[in-house]
Scaffold this motif. Sequence first.
Motif, PDB file in Angstrom:
ATOM      1  N   PRO A 221       0.834  -1.216   0.000  1.00  0.00           N
ATOM      2  CA  PRO A 221       0.000   0.000   0.000  1.00  0.00           C
ATOM      3  C   PRO A 221       0.861   1.256   0.000  1.00  0.00           C
ATOM      4  O   PRO A 221       1.878   1.342   0.688  1.00  0.00           O
ATOM      5  N   SER A 222       0.461   2.232  -0.806  1.00  0.00           N
ATOM      6  CA  SER A 222       1.173   3.506  -0.879  1.00  0.00           C
ATOM      7  C   SER A 222       0.747   4.407   0.272  1.00  0.00           C
ATOM      8  O   SER A 222      -0.414   4.385   0.702  1.00  0.00           O
ATOM      9  N   ALA A 223       1.699   5.211   0.759  1.00  0.00           N
ATOM     10  CA  ALA A 223       1.377   6.149   1.840  1.00  0.00           C
ATOM     11  C   ALA A 223       0.348   7.163   1.383  1.00  0.00           C
ATOM     12  O   ALA A 223      -0.512   7.589   2.157  1.00  0.00           O
ATOM     13  N   ASP A 224       0.407   7.564   0.116  1.00  0.00           N
ATOM     14  CA  ASP A 224      -0.541   8.550  -0.429  1.00  0.00           C
ATOM     15  C   ASP A 224      -0.830   8.209  -1.888  1.00  0.00           C
ATOM     16  O   ASP A 224      -0.224   8.772  -2.797  1.00  0.00           O
ATOM     17  N   PRO A 225      -1.748   7.258  -2.119  1.00  0.00           N
ATOM     18  CA  PRO A 225      -2.004   6.845  -3.509  1.00  0.00           C
ATOM     19  C   PRO A 225      -2.555   7.970  -4.375  1.00  0.00           C
ATOM     20  O   PRO A 225      -2.404   7.930  -5.604  1.00  0.00           O
ATOM     21  N   LYS A 327      -2.033   1.430  -9.502  1.00  0.00           N
ATOM     22  CA  LYS A 327      -2.278   2.763  -8.944  1.00  0.00           C
ATOM     23  C   LYS A 327      -3.778   2.968  -8.704  1.00  0.00           C
ATOM     24  O   LYS A 327      -4.176   3.581  -7.702  1.00  0.00           O
ATOM     25  N   LEU A 328      -4.593   2.471  -9.612  1.00  0.00           N
ATOM     26  CA  LEU A 328      -6.036   2.646  -9.488  1.00  0.00           C
ATOM     27  C   LEU A 328      -6.613   1.796  -8.366  1.00  0.00           C
ATOM     28  O   LEU A 328      -7.499   2.242  -7.628  1.00  0.00           O
ATOM     29  N   TYR A 329      -6.116   0.571  -8.212  1.00  0.00           N
ATOM     30  CA  TYR A 329      -6.582  -0.256  -7.097  1.00  0.00           C
ATOM     31  C   TYR A 329      -6.321   0.451  -5.758  1.00  0.00           C
ATOM     32  O   TYR A 329      -7.089   0.301  -4.805  1.00  0.00           O
ATOM     33  N   GLY A 330      -5.248   1.224  -5.697  1.00  0.00           N
ATOM     34  CA  GLY A 330      -4.898   1.894  -4.452  1.00  0.00           C
ATOM     35  C   GLY A 330      -5.868   2.968  -4.019  1.00  0.00           C
ATOM     36  O   GLY A 330      -5.894   3.343  -2.837  1.00  0.00           O
ATOM     37  N   VAL A 331      -6.684   3.485  -4.948  1.00  0.00           N
ATOM     38  CA  VAL A 331      -7.645   4.541  -4.603  1.00  0.00           C
ATOM     39  C   VAL A 331      -9.089   4.086  -4.799  1.00  0.00           C
ATOM     40  O   VAL A 331     -10.012   4.870  -4.604  1.00  0.00           O
TER      41      VAL A 331
END
Length: 451
Positions: A221-225, A327-331
């Motif tokens: 998981p990204s800190a800020d997707p 990237k899209l799954y992350g948001v």
Amino acid sequence: MSSPSPLLSALLDLGYLAAAVAASPWILWRVATDARARTGLRERLGFPHRRAPIRPALWMHAVSVGEVQTGLPLLEAFQAAHPDWDRVLSTTTVTGQTVARSRRPDDRVVYFPLDWSGSVARAHDRLRPSAIVTVELELWPNFFLEAERRGIPLLIVNGRITERSVRRFRRLGPLVRRALRGVAAVCAQGSDHAERFRSLGVPPDRVQVTGNMKFDGAPRPSADPYAEPFVRRLGLRPGGTLWVGGSTHAPEEEILARVHAAVKTSRPGLRLVLVPRHPERADEVVKGVAAQGHRCYKSSLLTAASEPPQDLDDAVVVVDTVGELRKLYGVASLAFVGGSLVPHGGQNMLEPAAVGCPALFGPSVGNFRDIAEALTAAGAARIVPDAEALREAVAGLLARRDRLREMGEAGRRVVEEGRGATRRNLAVLEQAIAMGGTPPTPRSRHPDPFS
């Protein structure tokens, strides 16, 4: 073990020739009309640029995007352990090349040779591998036989094979069994896959279960997707509600567009982004979605525009570039993983799970059955048998944020608990190299006009 007879390769070549002659009208039409069929033709015929044989080299083959992403953790681990080795990464598809070149700019990235004995021998002469790894199931008999003739250890990692594939390979009888007999090791995803490889002729003591590297390749998981430029250009913002159709196949995009229209009546502001498995289908997908009354934009137009369209918040976006799905799954609040409402066998549902995005998928998940079962058993995903079930699931889950949060957390746990196959596969690879040494490369029996 005796070296494979050249007669085996001659028989395979005759079979390939007969198939090529039978399919020649289609082949000629495709080469003439589709630039992708001409891309990398020199390398496919066995003429990659020569690698100076100053250092040993690991050759990894991964057919397309999914296999490249699966194999990269092993390639990175091998590089860290053996910085004195060169690395060659081959793919079959154009999209696979794009991702491989982007992710491994310092490695030699080439197209995999056609499985004619001449093409395979020339590719070996030019790349001079010291060890070979194929990802999942890339069973090319001439390639395997050539590696055995040269004394090059060849491993299948993240090995998987379906019963349907077993039946298909059995039609080739002893040719496949002989090609697999020389494999140094098979690192299978699970016990069922391991048994199928043994049934095809891999010596039982060379098959072991090491797990699924897709867990290791799944994103963190990204800190800020939302900081991703691509995400911002699509007009996606914190607080919004997005669902993603990932790695979709026809006609899944039109099914998702109909579901989106139905659900959006009670959830204004809901966004849908579609990511076709094959980005070259983007124009076809846009046309089909627009025919249902949706405003629709390709992502490449949005990223190139100086200002976003005013109606973007009400539009469906179709992604026509490679490497954006994670990237899209992350948001996203929810994802549908494609290739599963059609008889394709599914796509990688670990990617949304790894970043805490709940997943829905259809019943056709044969390519990822173990993963699908693990996620559904943990409550991280749901199977939707048809379009109506998909509509009910999307509407119901988007109305329950607490349930979405629980599913997302369960998915992350499944992924974290499944990591570790890369480490085990690296140990098997290093053992095979140590047992085989660095093999000599005999001169090819096939002339090389570019010498």
